[in-house]
Scaffold this active site. Sequence first.
Site, PDB file in Angstrom:
ATOM      1  N   ALA A  66       0.865  -1.179   0.000  1.00  0.00           N
ATOM      2  CA  ALA A  66       0.000   0.000   0.000  1.00  0.00           C
ATOM      3  C   ALA A  66       0.903   1.230   0.000  1.00  0.00           C
ATOM      4  CB  ALA A  66      -0.885  -0.010   1.232  1.00  0.00           C
ATOM      5  N   GLY A 111       0.753  -5.086   0.752  1.00  0.00           N
ATOM      6  CA  GLY A 111      -0.385  -5.191  -0.167  1.00  0.00           C
ATOM      7  C   GLY A 111      -0.019  -5.846  -1.491  1.00  0.00           C
ATOM      8  N   GLU A 114      -0.239  -9.428  -0.749  1.00  0.00           N
ATOM      9  CA  GLU A 114      -1.673  -9.739  -0.579  1.00  0.00           C
ATOM     10  C   GLU A 114      -2.396  -9.765  -1.927  1.00  0.00           C
ATOM     11  OE1 GLU A 114      -1.797  -6.553   2.341  1.00  0.00           O
ATOM     12  OE2 GLU A 114      -2.799  -7.925   3.722  1.00  0.00           O
ATOM     13  N   GLU A 134       4.364  -5.125   7.364  1.00  0.00           N
ATOM     14  CA  GLU A 134       3.528  -4.134   8.062  1.00  0.00           C
ATOM     15  C   GLU A 134       3.925  -3.959   9.525  1.00  0.00           C
ATOM     16  OE1 GLU A 134       2.398  -6.508   6.036  1.00  0.00           O
ATOM     17  OE2 GLU A 134       0.890  -5.668   4.679  1.00  0.00           O
TER      18      GLU A 134
HETATM   19  N1  COA Z   1       4.604   3.260  -0.524  1.00  0.00           N
HETATM   20  C1  COA Z   1       5.013   4.425  -1.052  1.00  0.00           C
HETATM   21  N2  COA Z   1       6.179   4.579  -1.667  1.00  0.00           N
HETATM   22  C2  COA Z   1       6.985   3.513  -1.750  1.00  0.00           C
HETATM   23  C3  COA Z   1       6.642   2.261  -1.222  1.00  0.00           C
HETATM   24  C4  COA Z   1       5.382   2.147  -0.590  1.00  0.00           C
HETATM   25  N3  COA Z   1       4.930   0.992  -0.079  1.00  0.00           N
HETATM   26  N4  COA Z   1       7.656   1.384  -1.454  1.00  0.00           N
HETATM   27  C5  COA Z   1       8.593   2.070  -2.124  1.00  0.00           C
HETATM   28  N5  COA Z   1       8.193   3.354  -2.300  1.00  0.00           N
HETATM   29  C6  COA Z   1       8.916   4.438  -2.973  1.00  0.00           C
HETATM   30  C7  COA Z   1      10.069   4.978  -2.126  1.00  0.00           C
HETATM   31  O1  COA Z   1       9.600   5.915  -1.183  1.00  0.00           O
HETATM   32  C8  COA Z   1      10.934   5.592  -3.198  1.00  0.00           C
HETATM   33  O2  COA Z   1      10.358   6.808  -3.586  1.00  0.00           O
HETATM   34  P1  COA Z   1      11.321   8.118  -3.824  1.00  0.00           P
HETATM   35  O3  COA Z   1      12.271   7.691  -4.944  1.00  0.00           O
HETATM   36  O4  COA Z   1      10.358   9.185  -4.246  1.00  0.00           O
HETATM   37  O5  COA Z   1      12.015   8.356  -2.532  1.00  0.00           O
HETATM   38  C9  COA Z   1      10.768   4.617  -4.373  1.00  0.00           C
HETATM   39  O6  COA Z   1       9.543   3.933  -4.138  1.00  0.00           O
HETATM   40  C10 COA Z   1      11.873   3.596  -4.480  1.00  0.00           C
HETATM   41  O7  COA Z   1      11.939   2.899  -3.243  1.00  0.00           O
HETATM   42  P2  COA Z   1      13.309   2.759  -2.390  1.00  0.00           P
HETATM   43  O8  COA Z   1      12.929   2.540  -0.967  1.00  0.00           O
HETATM   44  O9  COA Z   1      14.212   3.924  -2.676  1.00  0.00           O
HETATM   45  O10 COA Z   1      13.930   1.449  -3.050  1.00  0.00           O
HETATM   46  P3  COA Z   1      14.953   0.420  -2.366  1.00  0.00           P
HETATM   47  O11 COA Z   1      15.418  -0.455  -3.457  1.00  0.00           O
HETATM   48  O12 COA Z   1      15.977   1.157  -1.553  1.00  0.00           O
HETATM   49  O13 COA Z   1      14.060  -0.423  -1.343  1.00  0.00           O
HETATM   50  C11 COA Z   1      12.121  -1.692  -0.653  1.00  0.00           C
HETATM   51  C12 COA Z   1      13.047  -1.270  -1.817  1.00  0.00           C
HETATM   52  C13 COA Z   1      10.947  -2.461  -1.246  1.00  0.00           C
HETATM   53  C14 COA Z   1      12.896  -2.573   0.333  1.00  0.00           C
HETATM   54  C15 COA Z   1      11.608  -0.417   0.077  1.00  0.00           C
HETATM   55  O14 COA Z   1      11.118   0.485  -0.878  1.00  0.00           O
HETATM   56  C16 COA Z   1      10.532  -0.689   1.094  1.00  0.00           C
HETATM   57  O15 COA Z   1      10.799  -1.187   2.164  1.00  0.00           O
HETATM   58  N6  COA Z   1       9.258  -0.311   0.751  1.00  0.00           N
HETATM   59  C17 COA Z   1       8.159  -0.410   1.653  1.00  0.00           C
HETATM   60  C18 COA Z   1       7.675  -1.829   1.791  1.00  0.00           C
HETATM   61  C19 COA Z   1       6.547  -1.900   2.793  1.00  0.00           C
HETATM   62  O16 COA Z   1       6.701  -1.643   3.969  1.00  0.00           O
HETATM   63  N7  COA Z   1       5.361  -2.275   2.299  1.00  0.00           N
HETATM   64  C20 COA Z   1       4.181  -2.421   3.114  1.00  0.00           C
HETATM   65  C21 COA Z   1       3.351  -1.210   3.038  1.00  0.00           C
HETATM   66  S1  COA Z   1       1.846  -1.418   4.009  1.00  0.00           S
END
Ligand code: COA
Length: 260
Positions: A66, A111, A114, A134
């Site tokens: 999400a 999500g 999911e 989460e």
């Molecule tokens: N919601 C909003 N934005 C997200 C996102 C999410 N769930 N997951 C990634 N992004 C965005 C980042 O903020 C970043 O945006 P920016 O370039 O404007 O700063 C972009 O996507 C790239 O992500 P980044 O974190 O820089 O990539 P990474 O390779 O360093 O890390 C992940 C990848 C997947 C490990 C990391 O993005 C992450 O942990 N995301 C969240 C996962 C999560 O908690 N999901 C559950 C949500 S309920």
Amino acid sequence: MINDTILLAQHDGVATITLNRPDKLNALNADLLDALEHTLRHLQADASTHVVVITGSGSKAFAAGADIAQLHAQDAHSGRLFAERGQRVFSLIERFGKPVIAAVNGFALGGGCELAMACHMRFAAESARFGQPEINLGIIPGYGGTQRLPRLVGMAKALELILSGDMITAQEAHRLGLVNRVYPAAELVESTMTFAATLAAKAPLALRACLEATLAAADTSSLEGMHVEASIFGRTCGTVDFTEGTAAFLEKRPAVFTGR
Ligand code: COA
């Protein structure tokens, strides 16, 4: 399309939905969920669509969850509505009536995992990663993860993943039964499309009946499930495609199904 967060391609009975926010790792925001629901409802009603494949834009992510920026603004009341919104779209996938396959090309987190679990099958690239992180945001999975993950991998492993928030590899997800097949990243789309095309050639009413009867196993007792199965089996015996399929076998020729 109602906005550009979803791309749609259709070919020989297979519709491919691409989640299209690659700069945000295809995070599921409100626009994307609206477009996904709109596209799904269109494809559900479209007689020329027999199978749907869902994948992510870019090479890095299927969907990283999400949209955390939108999530951050929720309170106790709106958070519940936020979860119910996602649950409704994902339940539409599960009860779609046509096979829906997730082609998981990268991160499937929160999500995103999911969404993949709401699909009927999951094919993954070797580079894909799965998880329910989460817990690290101080919340729980809200788009069906607490219910679908234990059904797919068993309670102990589901609790380990949900409580730890740890990511697992595609190979581990395959070992657990979360993923049906794993392919080298470069082969994922073509291999998924080949499989989807074989399903698209089957009798559509029988596909729907198989989904309905098998999915009933998740919600009914075995005894009740047998009644459901016999009833749906009887229904398929009343179709033109059943007469054609059995006649074609007896006449040693390929069947021509018409979805009636
Ligand atoms: N919601 C909003 N934005 C997200 C996102 C999410 N769930 N997951 C990634 N992004 C965005 C980042 O903020 C970043 O945006 P920016 O370039 O404007 O700063 C972009 O996507 C790239 O992500 P980044 O974190 O820089 O990539 P990474 O390779 O360093 O890390 C992940 C990848 C997947 C490990 C990391 O993005 C992450 O942990 N995301 C969240 C996962 C999560 O908690 N999901 C559950 C949500 S309920």
